[in-house]
Design an enzyme around this catalytic site. Structure first.
Site, PDB file in Angstrom:
ATOM      1  CG  HIS A 180     -23.363  27.454  30.515  1.00  0.00           C
ATOM      2  ND1 HIS A 180     -23.264  28.338  31.653  1.00  0.00           N
ATOM      3  CD2 HIS A 180     -23.485  26.079  31.043  1.00  0.00           C
ATOM      4  CE1 HIS A 180     -23.029  27.435  32.566  1.00  0.00           C
ATOM      5  NE2 HIS A 180     -23.412  26.138  32.361  1.00  0.00           N
TER       6      HIS A 180
HETATM    7  C1  T46 Z   1     -23.308  24.649  35.098  1.00  0.00           C
HETATM    8  C2  T46 Z   1     -23.780  25.767  36.301  1.00  0.00           C
HETATM    9  C3  T46 Z   1     -24.904  24.993  36.922  1.00  0.00           C
HETATM   10  C4  T46 Z   1     -13.902  26.749  36.813  1.00  0.00           C
HETATM   11  O1  T46 Z   1     -12.701  27.258  36.469  1.00  0.00           O
HETATM   12  N1  T46 Z   1     -14.278  25.417  37.505  1.00  0.00           N
HETATM   13  C5  T46 Z   1     -15.274  25.055  37.645  1.00  0.00           C
HETATM   14  O2  T46 Z   1     -15.444  24.037  38.379  1.00  0.00           O
HETATM   15  C6  T46 Z   1     -16.652  25.874  37.506  1.00  0.00           C
HETATM   16  C7  T46 Z   1     -17.840  25.446  37.715  1.00  0.00           C
HETATM   17  C8  T46 Z   1     -16.266  27.177  36.928  1.00  0.00           C
HETATM   18  N2  T46 Z   1     -15.070  27.648  36.669  1.00  0.00           N
HETATM   19  C9  T46 Z   1     -14.938  28.894  36.167  1.00  0.00           C
HETATM   20  C10 T46 Z   1     -15.226  28.955  34.684  1.00  0.00           C
HETATM   21  C11 T46 Z   1     -15.713  30.370  34.664  1.00  0.00           C
HETATM   22  O3  T46 Z   1     -14.391  31.508  34.218  1.00  0.00           O
HETATM   23  O4  T46 Z   1     -15.568  29.765  36.912  1.00  0.00           O
HETATM   24  C12 T46 Z   1     -15.919  30.838  35.998  1.00  0.00           C
HETATM   25  C13 T46 Z   1     -17.601  30.946  36.194  1.00  0.00           C
HETATM   26  O5  T46 Z   1     -18.148  29.853  35.822  1.00  0.00           O
HETATM   27  P1  T46 Z   1     -19.627  29.885  34.910  1.00  0.00           P
HETATM   28  O6  T46 Z   1     -19.951  31.264  34.165  1.00  0.00           O
HETATM   29  O7  T46 Z   1     -19.743  28.613  33.950  1.00  0.00           O
HETATM   30  O8  T46 Z   1     -20.555  29.643  36.231  1.00  0.00           O
HETATM   31  P2  T46 Z   1     -22.175  29.504  36.193  1.00  0.00           P
HETATM   32  O9  T46 Z   1     -22.787  29.681  37.604  1.00  0.00           O
HETATM   33  O10 T46 Z   1     -22.752  30.369  35.103  1.00  0.00           O
HETATM   34  O11 T46 Z   1     -22.238  27.846  35.820  1.00  0.00           O
HETATM   35  C14 T46 Z   1     -21.870  26.639  36.626  1.00  0.00           C
HETATM   36  C15 T46 Z   1     -20.970  25.865  35.966  1.00  0.00           C
HETATM   37  O12 T46 Z   1     -19.839  26.376  35.340  1.00  0.00           O
HETATM   38  C16 T46 Z   1     -21.679  25.161  34.974  1.00  0.00           C
HETATM   39  O13 T46 Z   1     -21.270  24.097  34.341  1.00  0.00           O
HETATM   40  O14 T46 Z   1     -23.699  24.343  34.513  1.00  0.00           O
HETATM   41  O15 T46 Z   1     -23.132  26.310  37.133  1.00  0.00           O
END
Ligand code: T46
Length: 143
Positions: free
Chosen positions: A58
């Site tokens: 993303h």
């Molecule tokens: C990024 C990279 C480097 C939350 O509810 N709160 C939070 O603070 C975060 C980080 C995530 N979430 C939820 C959102 C999704 O439903 O946790 C789930 C997994 O998040 P995501 O798929 O975005 O996770 P990553 O590891 O792909 O990305 C994360 C951060 O979300 C993102 O901002 O830039 O790490």
């Protein structure tokens, strides 16, 4: 793997370290000093035992972040819409700054990997662009 970051809105960040002899090392991250923004959220990702895991995929519209692999190693893929690059994070005091509008992925996690992220804002799903085509459209509209 590249030593220099060529994609836009990204660069390596080196934290100040205080080496306390054989008793350990302290790494320091301060707002507007080592970190180029005010930190509003810190989170870390662990239990990365799946060797096929690919996270990220993303971009953010506004959020700025710095990623540190504070244990183990992983690969960060960076894509500004024109240039793509992969960098390895494997030192606790050397991170990568991800500015806004940068497509990123995280993969090739070592078993013991812990990824620490310092972010410029609280979590806001509306700031995410999770579709690559939308990302390239968004970038080209802003040119
Ligand atoms: C990024 C990279 C480097 C939350 O509810 N709160 C939070 O603070 C975060 C980080 C995530 N979430 C939820 C959102 C999704 O439903 O946790 C789930 C997994 O998040 P995501 O798929 O975005 O996770 P990553 O590891 O792909 O990305 C994360 C951060 O979300 C993102 O901002 O830039 O790490």
């Amino acid at each position: 793997m590249d030593d220099e970051i060529i994609v836009k809105n990204a660069r390596f960040i080196k934290l100040q370290t205080i080496v306390d002899g054989i008793d350990g090392t302290i790494a320091v991250a301060e707002n507007f000093n080592h970190i180029p923004f005010e930190i509003h959220r810190a989170y870390y990702i662990y239990n990365l035992g799946n060797p096929k895991a690919v996270r990220g995929k993303h971009a953010h519209k506004k959020l700025e972040q710095v990623l540190f692999c504070i244990n183990g190693s992983c690969e960060i893929g960076l894509d500004d819409g024109e240039n793509q690059q992969a960098v390895i994070l494997d030192k606790p005091n050397i991170g990568v700054y991800l500015g806004a509008e940068l497509w990123h992925t995280m993969k090739k996690f070592s078993d013991n990997c812990i990824l620490l992220v310092l972010a410029s804002d609280v979590y806001n799903e509306k700031d995410y662009i999770r579709c690559y085509d939308e990302f390239t459209d968004y970038i080209s509209r802003k040119k």
